[in-house]
Design a protein around this motif. Structure first.
Motif, PDB file in Angstrom:
ATOM      1  N   HIS A  13       7.061   7.870 -10.088  1.00 11.67           N
ATOM      2  CA  HIS A  13       7.156   8.123  -8.650  1.00 11.67           C
ATOM      3  C   HIS A  13       6.277   7.190  -7.820  1.00 11.67           C
ATOM      4  N   TYR A  14       5.216   6.683  -8.429  1.00 14.77           N
ATOM      5  CA  TYR A  14       4.222   5.931  -7.662  1.00 14.77           C
ATOM      6  C   TYR A  14       4.137   4.467  -8.106  1.00 14.77           C
ATOM      7  N   ASN A  15       5.074   4.035  -8.940  1.00 14.07           N
ATOM      8  CA  ASN A  15       4.989   2.706  -9.529  1.00 14.07           C
ATOM      9  C   ASN A  15       5.873   1.730  -8.760  1.00 14.07           C
ATOM     10  N   ALA A  33       4.669   9.265  -0.902  1.00 19.34           N
ATOM     11  CA  ALA A  33       3.820  10.160  -0.114  1.00 19.34           C
ATOM     12  C   ALA A  33       4.363  11.586  -0.141  1.00 19.34           C
ATOM     13  N   ARG A  34       5.685  11.729  -0.082  1.00 23.38           N
ATOM     14  CA  ARG A  34       6.273  13.071  -0.147  1.00 23.38           C
ATOM     15  C   ARG A  34       6.035  13.701  -1.510  1.00 23.38           C
ATOM     16  N   ARG A  35       6.156  12.878  -2.555  1.00 25.86           N
ATOM     17  CA  ARG A  35       5.897  13.406  -3.897  1.00 25.86           C
ATOM     18  C   ARG A  35       4.432  13.847  -4.015  1.00 25.86           C
ATOM     19  N   ALA A  36       3.523  13.066  -3.461  1.00 28.02           N
ATOM     20  CA  ALA A  36       2.100  13.419  -3.521  1.00 28.02           C
ATOM     21  C   ALA A  36       1.834  14.732  -2.785  1.00 28.02           C
ATOM     22  N   GLN A  37       2.496  14.920  -1.656  1.00 27.43           N
ATOM     23  CA  GLN A  37       2.329  16.178  -0.909  1.00 27.43           C
ATOM     24  C   GLN A  37       2.873  17.352  -1.708  1.00 27.43           C
ATOM     25  N   PHE A 375      11.678  20.155 -12.507  1.00 24.75           N
ATOM     26  CA  PHE A 375      12.049  18.758 -12.303  1.00 24.75           C
ATOM     27  C   PHE A 375      12.483  18.571 -10.856  1.00 24.75           C
ATOM     28  N   TYR A 376      11.744  17.729 -10.139  1.00 19.39           N
ATOM     29  CA  TYR A 376      12.042  17.440  -8.740  1.00 19.39           C
ATOM     30  C   TYR A 376      12.780  16.104  -8.669  1.00 19.39           C
ATOM     31  N   PRO A 377      14.088  16.131  -8.432  1.00 25.54           N
ATOM     32  CA  PRO A 377      14.852  14.882  -8.395  1.00 25.54           C
ATOM     33  C   PRO A 377      14.810  14.230  -7.018  1.00 25.54           C
ATOM     34  N   TYR A 378      15.249  12.993  -6.959  1.00 22.52           N
ATOM     35  CA  TYR A 378      15.554  12.355  -5.693  1.00 22.52           C
ATOM     36  C   TYR A 378      17.072  12.309  -5.586  1.00 22.52           C
ATOM     37  N   ASN A 384      17.367  10.702   3.307  1.00 17.65           N
ATOM     38  CA  ASN A 384      17.294  12.117   2.971  1.00 17.65           C
ATOM     39  C   ASN A 384      16.260  12.350   1.884  1.00 17.65           C
ATOM     40  N   THR A 385      15.685  13.512   1.880  1.00 23.30           N
ATOM     41  CA  THR A 385      14.776  13.890   0.807  1.00 23.30           C
ATOM     42  C   THR A 385      15.456  14.946  -0.044  1.00 23.30           C
TER      43      THR A 385
END
Length: 458
Positions: A13-15, A33-37, A375-378, A384-385
């Motif tokens: 997610h952050y790479n 940033a959304r994933r971090a939140q 599992f949080y997908p995109y 859109n989120t």
């Protein structure tokens, strides 16, 4: 005790260098940033729940810049991680005695090798922790987009980022070559660390490695080196638990998980969360046919030797073209320009990421009871989120939750010692027998029981 494992802290997610990611992900503004939140919200909820524990893997902690940046948000996340571990609400699953720092340092070396190898390489990402490495890109082979070529300038940049020395090196068959020199990799790295100490010339690897070992400290190294070293030092004191034996004893891999997942409705759930009708109506209208072809494609990936996530990504390109391009009726000259290509690629990688994280959940918790995998997908419409409802499917939830019952129900045998304490769970008799024999060699008498609890005489 409620046990949680999620993919929110997956370093993918952050790479920024994850070359295999869908172009849609790269276009997302503030995706990380959304994933971090979301990660912060998840950790806070675990803290507030008295009957909850969260498991992390080394990859999620050691190769994740979200915990090691010089920002208030990063500091807050790391403090939350500290608090979770301190209050026995979280732990890090590890193997071979690795800590966060040793795992990260090994990852840096692997990334450097990948860039400087004299052979072409696939599109695997490099260590998330080194921005200078993440910024290095290669040229995609015109005949095979899964093969890239690094230039001499790219290799120089990688060496400089690692060791603080501008030098063009090539790595071949375990040796580092430059000019007329050829030195084994291990000796070369030791020489670089020695030179760093003597000449006070540091790259990210040598600075972090030597600072973490408290062998050297210079005022000019204070910045991010010091920050990351301090946090690694704290992380190394956190609670580490060995990977659950269940995975190795049953010879499970990410490929094993893929072969299980594609037999279930989870594949359709990932489709629902991933495919957005705004980009390609053809896929949505032919959903059943698409999913059937996808299952066939994943089944054909079963011959990968020593499978890992990177190898699965690599195979995904070939399999989706072989099985899905003909089914969906794409022409060669329009295939890559078509939005469907991006959707198919996103879907395949989403399935692989799901299985990779579920595999890590098994490494962390095995087949213990009350495990919740999140599992949080995109999804693939720009802007859109994943927690927003889709225009065509109101069942989209932005998260897929799974228990480990999928694997638990495959357990056919258990091994227990003479006191009745269960020492292992097995999906076939040969694995159970091997565990029993190993225990007996170590002086522990054990017996094997079937699903009904009946002891099997040997």
């Amino acid at each position: 005790m409620h046990k949680i494992y999620s993919n929110l802290s997956d370093s993918v997610h952050y790479n920024r260098s994850a070359a295999y990611l869908s172009p849609d992900i790269k276009e997302y503004y503030g995706y990380a940033a959304r994933r971090a939140q979301q990660l912060r919200n998840e950790m806070e909820s675990v803290l507030q729940n008295g009957d909850c524990v969260m498991g992390f893997t080394l990859n999620q902690i050691a190769d994740n810049p979200v915990f090691y940046q010089n920002t208030p948000e990063s500091e807050e996340l790391f403090q939350l991680l500290e608090k979770l571990v301190r209050e026995k609400k979280a732990f890090i699953s590890t193997y071979n005695g690795h800590t966060a720092s040793s795992y990260a340092i090994n990852g840096m070396i692997s990334s450097w090798k990948r860039i400087c190898d004299d052979q072409t390489d696939d599109l695997r990402y490099v260590s998330s922790l080194i921005d200078a490495l993440a910024d290095i890109s290669g040229d995609i082979d015109p005949d095979n987009e899964m093969i890239i070529h690094y230039s001499d300038n790219a290799r120089r940049a990688a060496h400089n980022a690692m060791f603080g020395i501008d030098r063009l090196v090539m790595i071949s068959e375990g040796n580092v070559n430059w000019n007329s020199h050829s030195v084994p990799i291990g000796i070369y790295i030791d020489d670089m660390k020695k030179r760093s100490r003597e000449e006070e010339v540091f790259g990210y690897y040598t600075g972090l490695c030597l600072l973490h070992g408290h062998e050297v400290y210079l005022d000019r190294m204070a910045g991010r080196y010091r920050l990351v070293c301090d946090r690694f030092s704290i992380a190394d004191e956190m609670e580490y638990r060995p990977n659950e034996a269940f995975v190795n004893e049953n010879h499970m891999t990410i490929l094993s998980v893929i072969q299980e997942i594609i037999k279930t409705d989870v594949l359709e759930r990932i489709f629902t969360e991933t495919i957005d009708s705004a980009l390609e109506k053809r896929i949505r209208k032919r959903k059943d046919e698409f999913l059937s072809a996808s299952r066939t494609a994943f089944e054909k990936m079963a011959d990968v030797e020593a499978p890992n996530r990177s190898k699965m990504y690599e195979r995904a390109f070939a399999t989706m073209e072989e099985y899905l391009k003909p089914i969906m009726g794409y022409k060669d000259n329009s295939y890559q320009r078509n939005a469907g290509y991006r959707l198919v690629m996103s879907f395949f990688f989403q399935v692989i990421d799901f299985c990779y994280n579920f595999f890590n959940c098994l490494l962390t918790f095995g087949v213990q009871e009350n495990v919740e995998f999140r599992f949080y997908p995109y999804h693939t419409q720009k802007g859109n989120t994943s927690d927003e409802s889709a225009p065509f499917d109101k069942t989209r939830k932005g998260v897929i939750v799974l228990s480990n019952e999928l694997i638990r129900r495959r357990i056919l045998y258990t091994v227990s010692d003479n006191s009745g304490r269960q020492t292992g769970s097995y999906i076939n008799f040969e694995y159970a027998k091997a565990a029993k024999e190993k225990a007996q060699k170590n002086g522990t008498e054990c017996h094997i029981a079937d699903q009904n609890g009946c002891i099997i005489p040997l």
